[in-house]
Design an enzyme around this catalytic site. Sequence first.
Site, PDB file in Angstrom:
ATOM      1  N   TYR A  21       0.858  -1.192   0.000  1.00 51.89           N
ATOM      2  CA  TYR A  21       0.000   0.000   0.000  1.00 51.89           C
ATOM      3  C   TYR A  21       0.887   1.233   0.000  1.00 51.89           C
ATOM      4  CZ  TYR A  21      -2.762   3.883   1.747  1.00 51.89           C
ATOM      5  OH  TYR A  21      -3.336   5.114   1.893  1.00 51.89           O
ATOM      6  N   GLU A  35      -3.338   7.817  -3.676  1.00 51.69           N
ATOM      7  CA  GLU A  35      -3.367   6.498  -3.039  1.00 51.69           C
ATOM      8  C   GLU A  35      -3.253   5.399  -4.098  1.00 51.69           C
ATOM      9  OE1 GLU A  35      -5.820   4.979   0.745  1.00 51.69           O
ATOM     10  OE2 GLU A  35      -7.065   5.177  -1.042  1.00 51.69           O
TER      11      GLU A  35
END
Length: 397
Positions: A117, A205
């Site tokens: 991530y 993101e």
Amino acid sequence: MKIHEFQGKELFRKFGVTVLDGRVATTPEQAKSAFEELGGSIAVVKSQIHAGGRGKGTFIEEPDQRGVQLVRSADEAAEAARKMLGNTLVTIQTGPEGKTVNQVFVEAGCDIDRELYLGIVLDRAVSLPVIMCSQEGGVDIEKVAHETPEKIFKEHFDPAIGIESFQVRKLCKKLGISGKSVRVADKFMRALCDLYVQLDCSLLEINPLVVTKSGDIVALDSKINFDSNAMFRHKDIAELRDLTEEAESEVLASEAGLSYVQLDGNIGCLVNGAGLAMSTMDIIKLHGGEPANFLDVGGGADTEQVTQAFRILLNDPNVKAVLVNIFGGIMKCTTIAEAIVSAAKTVGFNVPLVVRLEGTKVEEGRKILEDSDIDIIGATDLTDAASKVVSVVAAPV
């Protein structure tokens, strides 16, 4: 302002961030052709909506279909697109009403070794952007942050310099990235930080960010939000805005120059000034009520803008009462009073109206309202206004 995944990946490509080849499709036939053009034996069909959690999301009309699907043939790609397009996808971020899928992104497959991530946001506590990474890629990062925050690694960076190589090496060590992948990660993260700063992003993101078996690093997802107040500097990005993804009320407010966010409550709020608007929402909740919106008409709004604000509020079927809280400065209280009278004539009030006025030309403003035939509940201060609007909503019909 938000954009779609496929649009974000085009920006990634321009900044040198590695992404996979893909095609946008608005029909099953286009999805089939996209699979064939990609030339591989595997691809992924992804619903394009402004919300996360698509991989775990479900369609109201096709409960067995997910918002992201792996396909192994052109026919499978077409069938997946058929089930997605025009249907309503419900994810953890859309709410139970979901969002309609108008287009899909058919992307080439990838030889994945690990999923990570990566995100970049502004850390307001230190007034610096921060890059965040975790080995827990491909899952709900909010859950990781809540249950195991020690698994999220952070590095702040100066926007004028960008992230430095020693910081990337620190993150790589914590993420278990080694060998040639460290050099790849250095280029990758530097490019992302440059994009974040240069394009005035508020959020960037990638979930998942993948390390391939050959050691390459690829952005398998893209979520980018921009500072709407900076879009005058980025006309090309402003053109990427998809109005079908936004609530009609928020689009109308934007066109009128109003700051508006729709919420789930039943008390409409019309306030001048963001800080006062937040305080108004807080005190409504303090008295047991629920605000239906954040609405800041600004310090220099004119009568037409305020009238449009009333139209937006009163078109919300959830609104059972409206609280007007104005502290006149640049915008005089007479302006809001005249707008209330105008709105009563052009829009019509079908719910109770509580008004609190203070500041510039307050007496003249109150006189305008008193001389009108509008049924208004006056308030002496903010506490009084909040108490009265919550009481009138709670009162039996």
